[in-house]
Design a protein around this motif. Structure first.
Motif, mmCIF file in Angstrom:
data_model
loop_
_atom_site.group_PDB
_atom_site.id
_atom_site.type_symbol
_atom_site.label_atom_id
_atom_site.label_comp_id
_atom_site.label_asym_id
_atom_site.label_seq_id
_atom_site.Cartn_x
_atom_site.Cartn_y
_atom_site.Cartn_z
ATOM 1 N N ASP A 174 0.854 -1.191 0.000
ATOM 2 C CA ASP A 174 0.000 0.000 0.000
ATOM 3 C C ASP A 174 0.890 1.241 0.000
ATOM 4 N N THR A 175 0.812 2.056 -1.051
ATOM 5 C CA THR A 175 1.683 3.234 -1.149
ATOM 6 C C THR A 175 1.422 4.235 -0.026
ATOM 7 N N ALA A 176 0.173 4.338 0.423
ATOM 8 C CA ALA A 176 -0.135 5.248 1.528
ATOM 9 C C ALA A 176 0.545 4.775 2.812
ATOM 10 N N VAL A 191 3.699 10.862 -7.664
ATOM 11 C CA VAL A 191 3.405 12.247 -7.264
ATOM 12 C C VAL A 191 3.987 12.530 -5.883
ATOM 13 N N THR A 192 3.728 11.624 -4.940
ATOM 14 C CA THR A 192 4.243 11.805 -3.578
ATOM 15 C C THR A 192 5.768 11.786 -3.569
ATOM 16 N N GLY A 193 6.366 10.864 -4.329
ATOM 17 C CA GLY A 193 7.814 10.762 -4.372
ATOM 18 C C GLY A 193 8.470 12.040 -4.854
ATOM 19 N N VAL A 194 7.895 12.660 -5.876
ATOM 20 C CA VAL A 194 8.449 13.911 -6.409
ATOM 21 C C VAL A 194 8.333 15.022 -5.366
ATOM 22 N N LYS A 195 7.188 15.103 -4.693
ATOM 23 C CA LYS A 195 6.980 16.152 -3.688
ATOM 24 C C LYS A 195 7.947 16.009 -2.516
ATOM 25 N N LEU A 196 8.224 14.756 -2.115
ATOM 26 C CA LEU A 196 9.039 14.523 -0.926
ATOM 27 C C LEU A 196 10.537 14.570 -1.196
ATOM 28 N N LEU A 242 4.008 17.203 3.772
ATOM 29 C CA LEU A 242 3.750 16.670 2.435
ATOM 30 C C LEU A 242 3.425 15.179 2.461
ATOM 31 N N ALA A 243 3.929 14.479 3.488
ATOM 32 C CA ALA A 243 3.653 13.048 3.609
ATOM 33 C C ALA A 243 2.297 12.761 4.242
ATOM 34 N N GLY A 244 1.594 13.830 4.655
ATOM 35 C CA GLY A 244 0.240 13.619 5.161
ATOM 36 C C GLY A 244 -0.013 14.109 6.558
#
Length: 751
Positions: free
Chosen positions: A533-535, A606-611, A747-749
């Motif tokens: 699960d990516t989340a 998307v998350t990987g680029v932001k982080l 950014l990770a939530g």
């Protein structure tokens, strides 16, 4: 006198139980790694299969303990008291040596350790006897030819196992490819027939033929009809395997579990001598001595050990039960297995070993040779080979096995065949060496050693192999020394050394358990690698980053205190210890960054680029803090080591005050990172800015004082200015750390 030796025999069996425990922890890698690495079944199922094999192999063993009795030394030249000294020295050395290897997760050969321990102890006593009697020859005491033959065969098997493992894995992958399920319909019957027949052949030569109920006639029939037996097995088993496939049974899992059972059986049935052979030889010696009516243990010669002895069944059953219990509960057994699985896994992950100059040279030469072969290979052949080694995306990633069932089956079958071949040629091969090197060869042929990991994997293999060679020397020298101490120290020395060995074993397990409990980051990383699960991966990555930043920041604050306090008190040892601790963080930070980068790549795009940006800035800040600490420790060490004038007390007190504020801020930030409580981050950042201003003012005052102070203070004040600058830099990096950790978490939530 008999009562004293009766106590020593009891102590021998106590040591044997301990040796069985640590020995199984080491040798579990022999028969469990392929099943665990390929996830052929649940861990509990694998342990159960291996445990059944171990128990039956132990209880049905013929119990022939000839190596311990007369394989290394000639017992007819040793008295009863001397052979008891040899056996006790061997057991004490073996327990400590194997436990050290297990603690580091390094597989080693119990056969090599036992042979060299026997050689070392008997060498020590033979040396004492030849010194006291000029008419005797040293060579008559040691069975050097047989011992040298065993060791040579064992070490030669290292290269042979790697070559055959590589070659057969390469050919197997060309046939099956990584998409082997599409080809199982036509090939699985033949492949299964070959594999299971090879395993049965292995069991015949390495296990079943040596069972106590096998008669000479049965062994002779097997030897004279072996080709016909194997051909019949192949035909029947090929049909059975194909039928199982049509019944939707995973034939490869059957092969892997059967191979695990066979290796466990053979290990327990044949390598049991490495653990209980010496105590049983000691017990046999005691029985012979007491039954002879002799009264002087120093003059009763142990000629009786020249004969072969059969082990009582009760001892075999007891040994089997201890081995099963150790296999099921020992955490160090899992650690040794993790080493081999890590070095041979197909995917990227946390590398257990660093880089070495030799490994880099080997990888560079192999890369050059590979490029040359590629240039002379026809394009069509190259395309065909590449198509066979294309790994599907679904085979990688979260939850995937370290390698597939095809490679696991090759590991087991090739290991079984090589050990069976060695046994048929009467060559004493080490199951540890053969299985490990076959696994390394198959992983190499399977392209598991990519350019990003090859140097680390090669370093790991060289480290393990180097450990094997070191085992021989350490075992010999250690047992040599212990035998001398026991000989001259008598009964008291024997009891003290035995107690010391048991205490070391207990302490080692306590320390190991504590270290495993403290290793939170690795648990989070393992969860990241197992999740699909990516989340969840993103959340685990956030927690991993927060935990690693917290632990590192907290440790850096302690190093800052130790280094500067050592400078002010002129304690060289304190500064040197702080410097050595700091140096270790170069590899620690590199490992953390690699693990977390792997986790970052497994989040969604998307998350990987932001982080990415805050992630790299976090690790850049940690690296800069590391370099600041180096620039604090090294000049401080040089200053004290050269006996320069100390920093004046009035300046040292102000520095301590400012340092205390810096440490408080670092500890507050570390606590917030650990609890993921980032609401106080802005307040800490403001305090960092204010404290940097205070340090800057103090630095200006020191520079002004330098203009009027005694010239003898220049060196000390220059160092003080340097330390203030580095401490101010650490505050700047702490500010950046807080900012980017907060941004990363947001950014990770974590809103």
């Amino acid at each position: 006198m008999e009562s004293i030796y009766f106590v020593l025999v009891i102590l021998l069996f106590v040591l044997a139980a301990s040796d069985l425990w640590v020995g199984v922890s080491n040798d579990a890698v022999n028969f469990m790694n392929s099943a665990i690495g390929s996830k052929a079944a649940k861990f509990r199922t694998i342990v159960t299969v291996a445990a059944i094999g171990v128990f039956f192999g132990a209880t049905m063993s013929n119990g022939m303990m000839d190596i311990a009795r007369h394989g290394v030394f000639n017992p007819q030249y040793f008295s009863f008291s001397q052979v008891m000294t040899i056996f006790l020295a061997v057991m004490v050395t073996d327990i400590v040596l194997l436990d050290v290897f297990n603690s580091f997760g390094m597989p080693t050969s119990t056969t090599v350790s036992m042979v060299f321990e026997l050689l070392g102890a008997s060498f020590a006593l033979a040396m004492i006897m030849t010194w006291g009697d000029a008419g005797t020859e040293f060579g008559q005491y040691i069975n050097s030819a047989k011992a040298l033959g065993m060791i040579t065969a064992i070490f030669v098997s290292v290269g042979i196992a790697f070559v055959f493992g590589s070659l057969i894995m390469y050919l197997t992958r060309l046939i099956f490819t990584f998409r082997y399920k599409a080809r199982e319909k036509y090939l699985i019957g033949i492949y299964g027939g070959i594999a299971v027949t090879a395993i049965l052949y292995f069991m015949l030569f390495k296990g079943l033929k040596n069972l106590s109920f096998m008669t000479d006639e049965a062994r002779g029939f097997i030897d004279s009809h072996i080709v016909l037996i194997l051909l019949g097995c192949f035909v029947v088993l090929s049909i059975v395997m194909q039928i199982l496939y049509f019944l939707r049974v995973n034939v490869l899992k059957v092969i892997v579990l059967l191979g695990t059972f066979a290796l466990a059986w053979a290990f327990a049935g044949n390598d049991l001598v490495n653990f209980i052979g010496v105590p049983l030889a000691g017990y046999s010696s005691y029985v012979d001595f007491t039954g002879s009516g002799a009264v002087n243990p120093d003059t009763y010669m142990m000629t009786s050990l020249l004969s072969s002895a059969h082990t009582p069944v009760v001892f075999l059953i007891g040994a089997g039960m201890i081995m099963v219990l150790a296999l099921a509960t020992s955490k160090k057994a899992r650690r040794v297995t993790e080493t081999e699985v890590s070095l041979s896994r197909q995917d990227e992950g946390d590398e257990l070993f660093g880089s070495s100059r030799v490994a880099r040279s080997i990888v560079r030469m192999a890369s050059t040779a590979g490029n040359f072969i590629l240039r002379i290979t026809p394009v069509g052949v190259h395309r065909f080979v590449e198509s066979r080694f294309q790994r599907p995306k679904e085979a990688a990633g979260a939850g995937a096995a370290a390698y597939d069932l095809i490679r696991a089956s090759v590991n087991l079958v090739v290991s079984a065949l090589l050990i069976a071949l060695g046994t048929s040629l009467k060559l004493p091969l080490s199951t540890t060496y053969v299985t490990f090197m076959v696994a390394m060869g198959s992983s190499f042929a399977d392209r598991a050693w990519g350019r990003e990991s090859a140097v680390f994997r090669v370093t790991g293999v060289l480290t393990v192999i180097g450990g094997w060679f070191i085992t021989a020397g350490v075992a010999f020298l250690s047992c040599f020394s212990i035998a001398l101490i026991m000989h001259y120290g008598g009964f008291v020395a024997k009891v003290v050394l035995i107690a010391l060995a048991v205490a070391m074993l207990i302490h080692s397990n306590i320390v190991y358990g504590r270290r495993k409990k403290e290793n939170h980051g690795d648990e989070l990383f393992a969860q990241m690698m197992a999740s699909t699960d990516t989340a969840e991966i993103t959340d685990l990555l956030k927690r991993h980053v927060a935990r690693s930043v917290s632990d590192t920041t907290d440790r850096f604050s302690t190093i800052l205190i130790d280094a500067t306090e050592g400078l002010f008190t002129e304690k060289l040892h304190t500064i040197r210890k702080a410097l050595n601790t700091t140096k270790k963080y170069k590899l620690i930070l590199k490992s953390l960054r690699r693990r977390e980068l792997i986790g970052l790549r497994r989040t969604d795009t998307v998350t990987g680029v932001k982080l990415s940006t805050p992630f790299h800035l976090i690790h850049n800040a940690l690296s800069q803090m590391y370099y600041s600490l180096l620039r604090v420790c090294r000049p401080s060490l040089e200053h004290v080591d050269n006996n320069f004038l100390p920093i004046p007390g009035r300046y040292a007190e102000v520095f301590r005050f400012l340092r205390g504020k810096v440490v408080i801020l670092m500890n507050e930030a570390a606590g917030n990172f650990n609890e993921l409580n980032l609401t106080d981050g802005e307040e800490i950042q403001k305090e960092c800015a204010q404290l940097r201003s205070e340090i800057s003012d103090f630095r200006d005052r020191v520079m002004a004082d330098m203009q009027t102070s005694d010239k003898d203070d220049i060196t000390a004040l220059s160092l003080l200015l340097h330390l203030l600058q580095e401490m101010e830099q650490m505050l700047h990096e702490l500010d950046m750390l807080i900012y980017n950790v907060r941004k990363f978490a947001r950014l990770a939530g974590d809103k």
